[in-house]
Design a protein around this motif. Structure first.
Motif, short mmCIF file in Angstrom:
data_model
loop_
_atom_site.label_atom_id
_atom_site.label_comp_id
_atom_site.label_asym_id
_atom_site.label_seq_id
_atom_site.Cartn_x
_atom_site.Cartn_y
_atom_site.Cartn_z
N GLU A 203 0.85 -1.20 0.00
CA GLU A 203 0.00 0.00 0.00
C GLU A 203 0.88 1.24 0.00
O GLU A 203 1.88 1.29 0.71
CB GLU A 203 -0.91 0.02 1.23
CG GLU A 203 -2.09 0.96 1.11
CD GLU A 203 -3.21 0.38 0.24
OE1 GLU A 203 -3.28 0.76 -0.95
OE2 GLU A 203 -3.99 -0.45 0.76
N ILE A 204 0.50 2.21 -0.80
CA ILE A 204 1.17 3.51 -0.81
C ILE A 204 0.16 4.54 -0.32
O ILE A 204 -0.93 4.68 -0.86
CB ILE A 204 1.65 3.88 -2.23
CG1 ILE A 204 2.74 2.91 -2.69
CG2 ILE A 204 2.18 5.32 -2.26
CD1 ILE A 204 3.16 3.10 -4.14
N PHE A 205 0.54 5.28 0.71
CA PHE A 205 -0.34 6.30 1.27
C PHE A 205 0.00 7.69 0.74
O PHE A 205 -0.84 8.58 0.75
CB PHE A 205 -0.26 6.27 2.79
CG PHE A 205 -0.63 4.93 3.37
CD1 PHE A 205 -1.97 4.53 3.47
CD2 PHE A 205 0.34 4.04 3.81
CE1 PHE A 205 -2.31 3.30 3.99
CE2 PHE A 205 0.00 2.81 4.35
CZ PHE A 205 -1.33 2.44 4.43
N ALA A 206 1.24 7.88 0.31
CA ALA A 206 1.66 9.13 -0.34
C ALA A 206 2.90 8.82 -1.17
O ALA A 206 3.77 8.05 -0.74
CB ALA A 206 1.95 10.24 0.67
N GLY A 207 2.99 9.40 -2.34
CA GLY A 207 4.14 9.14 -3.21
C GLY A 207 4.14 10.05 -4.41
O GLY A 207 3.30 10.93 -4.57
N ASN A 208 5.13 9.81 -5.30
CA ASN A 208 5.22 10.57 -6.54
C ASN A 208 5.47 9.69 -7.76
O ASN A 208 5.84 10.18 -8.83
CB ASN A 208 6.31 11.65 -6.45
CG ASN A 208 7.71 11.07 -6.30
OD1 ASN A 208 7.92 9.86 -6.41
ND2 ASN A 208 8.69 11.93 -6.03
N GLY A 209 5.26 8.37 -7.59
CA GLY A 209 5.48 7.43 -8.68
C GLY A 209 6.86 6.80 -8.67
O GLY A 209 7.06 5.74 -9.27
N THR A 210 7.80 7.43 -7.98
CA THR A 210 9.17 6.91 -7.89
C THR A 210 9.53 6.51 -6.47
O THR A 210 10.16 5.48 -6.24
CB THR A 210 10.18 7.96 -8.40
OG1 THR A 210 9.86 8.31 -9.75
CG2 THR A 210 11.60 7.43 -8.34
#
Length: 320
Positions: A203-210
């Motif tokens: 799970e990703i809760f916040a990111g930028n694709g990288t």
């Protein structure tokens, strides 16, 4: 000590579970010193107390260990590594040597690595996971550096050291960690391309694709989970107590296993301005046959006012 499920409003409601004994996950908090540039020691203690108050009912056992309790901490870890439960250790961005010897002197087979091999979970907030130790209140040498996380997880390049990286909250972040702002800053992010088999991004809760933070990665071979929450310095600190609590309550609760205790009260625990005649409801403990409702002001001497059977309507409710 009276162990009851307690509502605090203008009055107090206690719901006592009547259910068969079931196994529940356990949780331990490492309360040793954090890196003071990334987390104040006083705020760490406030956050730990808040997390326990909000989520302690999810667990069969909750422990805290500071730097004077290394022997007890090591014994607790050893007893819980392979006990058939997914147990959790929370770290304030520093790694005690009882879990991972300093300077990467035991890169393989450390208690921290065995913890994950046993299908358990780490939650790391603040500084880079397993980078350094502040045992006793001062920075210990040598640091583990990048090798700490890489050795424990067997994932080269898993952490990116980049200050002031702007990340966008995902839909999962809004759902499971509503305390996250729409845009946040991370200074030590998880590198998505470095998450390789048997690990996967869960799970990703916040990111930028990288890169991402907060994020959960999952080991498909051992069923372990590694959770990173707000790996950021003091200037970019979010409410780590609230975010950890939201993660445990909203995302991890199903992983924690059968929980015999009632939880999830409506109105929420600690709510103010609640009418005295408000209907009360809660989530019944797993396997519970009934809930007993006690109503009054002294949690150790309350009159019983109702027995709510495990029958519709769901969730259980009581009208004062």
């Amino acid at each position: 000590m009276c162990k009851k499920f307690i509502y605090f409003f203008f009055f107090m409601l206690v719901v006592v579970l009547a259910a068969p004994f079931v196994m529940a996950s356990d949780m331990a908090f490492y309360t040793g010193f954090p890196n003071d540039g990334w987390y104040s020691n006083a705020q760490k203690d406030i956050d730990v107390a808040y997390i326990i108050a909000q989520t302690g009912h999810l667990f069969g056992d909750v422990q805290t260990f500071d730097d004077t309790q290394a022997t007890a901490a090591g014994a607790w870890v050893a007893a819980n590594i392979n006990d058939g439960e997914m147990d959790i250790i929370w770290l304030p961005g520093t790694m005690p040597s009882v879990l991972y010897p300093l300077g990467n002197t035991s890169p393989d087979g450390s208690p921290a690595e065995l913890w994950l091999d046993g299908g358990n979970m780490f939650i790391n907030v603040a500084d880079w996971f397993a980078y350094c130790s502040y045992e006793g209140g001062t920075r210990q040498t040598p640091d583990n550096g990048a090798g700490g996380a890489e050795n424990i997880l067997d994932l080269p390049g898993i952490i990116t050291s980049a200050d002031g990286v702007s990340l966008t909250r995902t839909a999962a972040g809004a759902t499971y960690m509503p305390g996250l702002p729409a845009t946040l800053i991370s200074d030590r992010q998880v590198t998505l391309a470095a998450v390789t088999a048997p690990w996967e991004v869960s799970e990703i809760f916040a990111g930028n694709g990288t890169v991402a933070d907060p994020i959960v990665i999952h080991n498909t071979a051992t069923d372990a989970y590694m959770v990173f929450i707000n790996q950021a310095d003091i200037a970019d600190t979010l409410n780590r107590g609230a975010l950890t609590s939201q993660f445990l309550l909203n995302w991890a609760a199903d992983l924690i296993g059968d929980n015999p205790y009632p939880r999830g009260p409506t109105p929420a625990n600690g709510a103010i301005g609640v009418p005295a005649d408000a209907n009360l409801s809660w989530t019944r403990g797993d396997g519970a046959l009934e809930d007993e409702v006690y109503f009054g002001t002294d949690p150790c001497a309350l009159p019983k006012v109702a027995t709510i059977q495990n029958l519709p309507p769901f969730p259980p409710t009581w009208n004062p």
